[in-house]
Write a protein that holds these residues in place. Structure first.
Motif, PDB file in Angstrom:
ATOM      1  N   CYS A   1       4.147   2.142   0.898  1.00  0.00           N
ATOM      2  CA  CYS A   1       5.250   1.303   0.423  1.00  0.00           C
ATOM      3  C   CYS A   1       5.056  -0.090   1.006  1.00  0.00           C
ATOM      4  O   CYS A   1       4.562  -0.243   2.117  1.00  0.00           O
ATOM      5  CB  CYS A   1       6.597   1.842   0.896  1.00  0.00           C
ATOM      6  SG  CYS A   1       6.932   3.559   0.440  1.00  0.00           S
TER       7      CYS A   1
ATOM      8  N   ARG B   1       7.176  -3.602   1.963  1.00  0.00           N
ATOM      9  CA  ARG B   1       8.531  -4.125   2.168  1.00  0.00           C
ATOM     10  C   ARG B   1       8.744  -5.294   1.221  1.00  0.00           C
ATOM     11  O   ARG B   1       7.978  -6.252   1.212  1.00  0.00           O
ATOM     12  CB  ARG B   1       8.703  -4.580   3.624  1.00  0.00           C
ATOM     13  CG  ARG B   1      10.062  -5.161   3.930  1.00  0.00           C
ATOM     14  CD  ARG B   1      11.190  -4.253   3.552  1.00  0.00           C
ATOM     15  NE  ARG B   1      11.747  -3.583   4.710  1.00  0.00           N
ATOM     16  CZ  ARG B   1      12.767  -2.742   4.626  1.00  0.00           C
ATOM     17  NH1 ARG B   1      13.345  -2.493   3.465  1.00  0.00           N
ATOM     18  NH2 ARG B   1      13.213  -2.143   5.700  1.00  0.00           N
TER      19      ARG B   1
ATOM     20  N   TRP C   1      11.929  -1.069  -0.119  1.00  0.00           N
ATOM     21  CA  TRP C   1      10.471  -1.020  -0.183  1.00  0.00           C
ATOM     22  C   TRP C   1      10.109  -0.716  -1.633  1.00  0.00           C
ATOM     23  O   TRP C   1      10.904  -0.138  -2.369  1.00  0.00           O
ATOM     24  CB  TRP C   1       9.934   0.111   0.686  1.00  0.00           C
ATOM     25  CG  TRP C   1      10.274   0.044   2.129  1.00  0.00           C
ATOM     26  CD1 TRP C   1      11.444   0.434   2.724  1.00  0.00           C
ATOM     27  CD2 TRP C   1       9.434  -0.412   3.188  1.00  0.00           C
ATOM     28  NE1 TRP C   1      11.383   0.244   4.075  1.00  0.00           N
ATOM     29  CE2 TRP C   1      10.158  -0.274   4.389  1.00  0.00           C
ATOM     30  CE3 TRP C   1       8.148  -0.918   3.230  1.00  0.00           C
ATOM     31  CZ2 TRP C   1       9.633  -0.628   5.621  1.00  0.00           C
ATOM     32  CZ3 TRP C   1       7.614  -1.262   4.465  1.00  0.00           C
ATOM     33  CH2 TRP C   1       8.339  -1.119   5.644  1.00  0.00           C
TER      34      TRP C   1
END
Length: 159
Positions: free
Chosen positions: A87, A89, A96
């Motif tokens: 993921c 941010r 995310w």
């Protein structure tokens, strides 16, 4: 021909009927295209999550979260597979954007979408392999605890 004349009214009525029938036909075609529907509920035990701090020190845009975790059946008793993913941010303290693969004995499912810091998240099923070939649909992600150590994944699969 005036719209308020009998032939005008019949013409509008006929157009309305034709549009309704066309919409009904499209709905039937969409239902047929949906194929088989299946729901798969699993539990992820988040034991390997690691965050690479790439931006400003601490939680910042661009940080990367990676994971490779064990997956259990919906009772959280029997290990049935694993997942791998990452993921990025996007919004500090809120969200995310993730991509990962669920690997089970008879096939794999891939998902993509947001992982929200608070509340449930809905991700898109982007494909699959094995018995999940041509899969699409969505996956609901629900945290089982406040620590984020276990998650319910509910896959709504269409083939």
């Amino acid at each position: 021909m005036p719209a308020n004349s009998i032939p005008g009214r019949l013409a509008h009525f006929s157009i309305g009927i034709a549009v309704a029938l066309a919409c009904a036909g499209l709905a039937s075609a969409a239902d047929a295209a949906m194929g088989n529907k299946e729901q798969l509920v699993v539990v992820e035990r988040a034991t390997s999550d690691a965050t690479l701090d790439l931006g400003a020190k601490g939680d910042s845009v661009g940080d990367v979260l990676t994971f490779s975790n064990e997956i259990y059946d919906k009772t959280n008793k029997t290990k049935i597979g694993s997942d791998n993913g990452y993921c990025v941010r996007i919004v500090v303290g809120k969200a995310w954007e993730c991509i990962w693969t669920l690997m089970l004995e008879k096939g794999q499912l891939t998902v993509e979408g947001p992982f929200l810091d608070a509340g449930d998240s809905m991700l898109a099923i982007t494909g699959g392999s094995g018995i999940y070939a041509n899969a699409r649909g969505d996956m609901l992600l629900h945290a089982r605890d406040a620590k984020g150590s276990e998650y319910d994944f509910t896959y709504n699969i269409v083939r």
